[in-house]
Design a protein around this motif. Structure first.
Motif, PDB file in Angstrom:
ATOM      1  N   SER A   1       0.943  -1.214  -0.097  1.00 35.59           N
ATOM      2  CA  SER A   1       0.005  -0.092   0.057  1.00 35.59           C
ATOM      3  C   SER A   1       1.005   1.259  -0.035  1.00 35.59           C
ATOM      4  O   SER A   1       1.755   1.498   0.919  1.00 35.59           O
ATOM      5  CB  SER A   1      -0.925   0.048   1.271  1.00 35.59           C
ATOM      6  N   LEU A   2       0.803   1.883  -1.040  1.00 31.17           N
ATOM      7  CA  LEU A   2       1.999   3.201  -1.248  1.00 31.17           C
ATOM      8  C   LEU A   2       1.712   4.314  -0.549  1.00 31.17           C
ATOM      9  O   LEU A   2       2.628   5.023  -0.124  1.00 31.17           O
ATOM     10  CB  LEU A   2       1.892   3.370  -2.650  1.00 31.17           C
ATOM     11  N   ASP A   3       0.316   4.546  -0.316  1.00 32.74           N
ATOM     12  CA  ASP A   3      -0.124   6.049   0.517  1.00 32.74           C
ATOM     13  C   ASP A   3      -0.824   6.063   1.823  1.00 32.74           C
ATOM     14  O   ASP A   3      -1.390   6.823   2.084  1.00 32.74           O
ATOM     15  CB  ASP A   3      -0.502   6.965  -0.667  1.00 32.74           C
ATOM     16  N   PHE A   4      -1.039   4.650   2.070  1.00 36.83           N
ATOM     17  CA  PHE A   4      -1.972   4.388   3.073  1.00 36.83           C
ATOM     18  C   PHE A   4      -1.319   3.173   3.920  1.00 36.83           C
ATOM     19  O   PHE A   4      -0.544   2.463   3.407  1.00 36.83           O
ATOM     20  CB  PHE A   4      -3.497   4.233   3.018  1.00 36.83           C
ATOM     21  N   GLN A   5      -1.857   2.999   5.139  1.00 35.64           N
ATOM     22  CA  GLN A   5      -1.451   1.996   6.300  1.00 35.64           C
ATOM     23  C   GLN A   5      -2.737   0.927   6.096  1.00 35.64           C
ATOM     24  O   GLN A   5      -3.796   1.565   6.155  1.00 35.64           O
ATOM     25  CB  GLN A   5      -1.091   2.512   7.325  1.00 35.64           C
ATOM     26  N   ALA A   6      -2.418  -0.107   6.006  1.00 37.82           N
ATOM     27  CA  ALA A   6      -3.325  -1.336   5.819  1.00 37.82           C
ATOM     28  C   ALA A   6      -2.904  -2.314   6.919  1.00 37.82           C
ATOM     29  O   ALA A   6      -2.027  -3.159   6.951  1.00 37.82           O
ATOM     30  CB  ALA A   6      -3.308  -1.884   4.477  1.00 37.82           C
ATOM     31  N   THR A   7      -4.032  -2.538   7.908  1.00 38.80           N
ATOM     32  CA  THR A   7      -3.894  -3.653   8.872  1.00 38.80           C
ATOM     33  C   THR A   7      -4.507  -4.821   8.272  1.00 38.80           C
ATOM     34  O   THR A   7      -3.814  -5.998   8.676  1.00 38.80           O
ATOM     35  CB  THR A   7      -4.575  -3.314  10.146  1.00 38.80           C
ATOM     36  N   THR A   8      -4.968  -4.886   7.136  1.00 38.05           N
ATOM     37  CA  THR A   8      -5.532  -6.007   6.647  1.00 38.05           C
ATOM     38  C   THR A   8      -5.544  -5.903   5.068  1.00 38.05           C
ATOM     39  O   THR A   8      -5.850  -4.995   4.521  1.00 38.05           O
ATOM     40  CB  THR A   8      -7.244  -6.223   6.793  1.00 38.05           C
ATOM     41  N   MET A   9      -5.045  -6.875   4.578  1.00 34.01           N
ATOM     42  CA  MET A   9      -4.743  -7.232   3.372  1.00 34.01           C
ATOM     43  C   MET A   9      -5.438  -8.584   2.659  1.00 34.01           C
ATOM     44  O   MET A   9      -5.572  -9.400   3.644  1.00 34.01           O
ATOM     45  CB  MET A   9      -3.431  -6.891   2.602  1.00 34.01           C
ATOM     46  N   PHE A  10      -6.017  -8.638   1.585  1.00 33.72           N
ATOM     47  CA  PHE A  10      -6.648  -9.822   1.018  1.00 33.72           C
ATOM     48  C   PHE A  10      -5.984 -10.416  -0.184  1.00 33.72           C
ATOM     49  O   PHE A  10      -5.607  -9.596  -0.830  1.00 33.72           O
ATOM     50  CB  PHE A  10      -8.233  -9.404   0.943  1.00 33.72           C
ATOM     51  N   TRP A  11      -5.799 -11.504  -0.360  1.00 34.13           N
ATOM     52  CA  TRP A  11      -5.222 -12.028  -1.658  1.00 34.13           C
ATOM     53  C   TRP A  11      -6.438 -12.979  -2.489  1.00 34.13           C
ATOM     54  O   TRP A  11      -7.036 -13.781  -1.757  1.00 34.13           O
ATOM     55  CB  TRP A  11      -4.172 -13.146  -1.083  1.00 34.13           C
TER      56      TRP A  11
END
Lengths: 111, 117
Positions: free
Chosen positions: B25-35
């Protein structure tokens, strides 16, 4: 996530409005209607979402029926670059809730 | 909108090797990502939910030892396809949501096409 029903394909002439329907009769009160599209061999692109009011942004308009059991995505002036698979998804508005993709509608915009 | 970047966009490997795909995530923080995984002419199928600092949650039928997911920071999640076989050839896509949910939309990477020979 509630299931949605969309027509498998639609055609639209370039410059005309494209109206893509979606049925989501089992939507629950805290679920939003999201629309994404996927151009061939690319990741899905967010278009618009709404809860119960109609929404409009620079890409499209979203019309949600009063009973929230169906909605329509409107691309006001379709271009060839709008040819894509359009997915209608219902989802709770939580950062921890994923999107469950159905089969979507393949929109073909022709000259 | 927020930007999610995947690398590599295309990879070809020999059967039996391992391949790592990065999602940032280039310009934000992500506690959760999905594949997700997508086979030709099919819809996206969720493989796993990646949580920063903890183990990933895998969907039924997805082998966690084959598809290793690491979410070491708020901006990076990796998917490693171990001992790849031709049937693992697919389009892999990640997505991320804004920390705290934001307006709720998920942002997707450009996808990574894996071809296993």
């Amino acid at each position: 996530d509630a299931k949605t029903t969309q027509p498998p394909s639609m055609d639209c002439a370039e410059g005309r409005a494209a109206n893509l329907p979606c049925n989501h009769s089992t939507i629950s009160g805290n679920e939003y209607v999201y629309w994404y599209r996927q151009i061939h061999s690319q990741g899905p692109q967010y278009i618009i979402h709404g809860l119960k009011n109609n929404e409009t942004n620079e890409m499209a308009s979203l019309i949600i029926t009063e009973d929230r059991k169906s909605s329509t995505l409107i691309l006001p002036h379709a271009t060839l670059r709008d040819t894509a698979v359009y997915y209608c998804i219902v989802r709770s508005n939580s950062g921890y809730s994923t999107l469950t993709f159905g089969k979507g509608t393949m929109l073909l915009v022709s000259p | 909108g927020a930007v999610v970047s995947q690398h590599p966009s295309r990879v070809i490997c020999k059967s039996g090797t391992s391949v790592k795909i990065e999602c940032r995530s280039l310009d934000f923080q992500a506690t959760t990502m999905f594949w997700y995984r997508q086979f030709p002419k099919k819809s996206l199928m969720l493989m796993a939910t990646s949580n920063e600092g903890s183990k990933a949650t895998y969907e039924q039928g997805v082998e966690k030892d084959k598809f290793l997911i690491n979410h070491a920071s708020l901006t990076l999640s990796t998917l490693t396809v171990t001992s790849a076989h031709p049937e693992d050839s697919s389009f892999y896509i990640c997505s991320a949501s804004l920390l705290g949910g934001g307006s709720g939309e998920l942002f997707f990477g450009e996808g990574s096409r894996l071809t296993v020979l």
